[in-house]
Motif scaffolding. Structure first.
Motif, PDB file in Angstrom:
ATOM      1  N   ALA A  45      97.096  81.107 -61.212  1.00  0.00           N
ATOM      2  CA  ALA A  45      96.945  82.639 -60.791  1.00  0.00           C
ATOM      3  C   ALA A  45      97.536  83.788 -61.729  1.00  0.00           C
ATOM      4  O   ALA A  45      96.999  84.698 -61.533  1.00  0.00           O
ATOM      5  N   THR A  46      98.753  83.208 -61.914  1.00  0.00           N
ATOM      6  CA  THR A  46      99.423  84.339 -62.950  1.00  0.00           C
ATOM      7  C   THR A  46      98.603  84.883 -64.110  1.00  0.00           C
ATOM      8  O   THR A  46      98.540  85.998 -64.487  1.00  0.00           O
ATOM      9  N   ALA A  47      97.999  83.731 -64.609  1.00  0.00           N
ATOM     10  CA  ALA A  47      96.822  84.176 -65.832  1.00  0.00           C
ATOM     11  C   ALA A  47      95.900  84.940 -65.170  1.00  0.00           C
ATOM     12  O   ALA A  47      95.413  85.671 -66.131  1.00  0.00           O
ATOM     13  N   LEU A  48      95.360  84.506 -64.040  1.00  0.00           N
ATOM     14  CA  LEU A  48      94.028  85.487 -63.782  1.00  0.00           C
ATOM     15  C   LEU A  48      94.394  86.847 -63.189  1.00  0.00           C
ATOM     16  O   LEU A  48      94.003  87.679 -63.634  1.00  0.00           O
ATOM     17  N   LEU A  49      95.381  86.888 -62.490  1.00  0.00           N
ATOM     18  CA  LEU A  49      95.752  88.097 -61.701  1.00  0.00           C
ATOM     19  C   LEU A  49      96.597  89.000 -62.909  1.00  0.00           C
ATOM     20  O   LEU A  49      96.492  90.310 -62.750  1.00  0.00           O
TER      21      LEU A  49
END
Length: 185
Positions: A45-49
């Motif tokens: 999620a940190t990479a996507l967001l």
């Protein structure tokens, strides 16, 4: 045959959308295609967001898209559009990531009121990403997808026939395109 990336944009681990895609993957595999499943929810999620273009998982997802001849894009419909999770990944792909690819858009949802989400929300973004051929998509009602105890799915008769037809059309479209052959001559 072709390499197909089967992309699920559902955020849910118990997603009917993802299970339906895995069911359709089996049909494509039986037709001789190599199918690579990718559930966007498994990406960090940190990479996507955080739009971390260099994160190894994002780099790998980009490579999978690049290597695929065709892409099946499945999403649940939320608020009359494809999932935000799917949008997060699409935003991290190069502008023309789908150039030269055949794409099959699929959606699931709770109401026929969302049927047009494929044509009015998903298809335009896939087109803007350069997809060379977007075959007829299909919307399946949640009530037509039953999750079996073994994790597989059973699709209601009418919906199953329609899905088989669009998957078969997608499979046929993965063959050489006449315009590509003419340009190579």
């Amino acid at each position: 045959m072709a390499t197909v990336l089967s992309l699920s944009g559902s955020p849910s681990a118990t997603s009917r959308t993802a299970r339906l895609l895995r069911h359709l993957d089996a049909r494509l595999t039986a037709q001789g295609h190599e199918v690579i499943p990718l559930d966007v929810r498994t990406l960090p999620a940190t990479a996507l967001l955080g739009a971390d273009f260099s994160h190894p998982a994002i780099v790998r997802a980009k490579a999978l898209v690049e290597q695929a001849d065709g892409v099946v894009v499945g999403t649940p419909v939320y608020k009359a559009a494809y999932s935000g999770l799917l949008k997060s990944l699409l935003d991290l792909l190069p502008q023309y990531a789908l150039t030269g690819k055949t794409v099959l858009p699929l959606a699931t949802g709770g109401s026929v009121a969302h049927v047009l989400a494929i044509d009015y929300a998903l298809r335009p973004v896939l087109s803007s990403m350069g997809a060379s051929h977007i075959v007829q998509g299909w919307f399946t009602l949640d009530k037509d997808i039953t999750v079996e105890p073994d994790g597989g799915v059973r699709v209601a008769a009418g919906a199953a026939e329609a899905l088989e037809q669009v998957v078969d059309q997608f499979s046929a479209a993965l063959g050489p395109h006449p315009t590509v052959l003419a340009a190579a001559s």
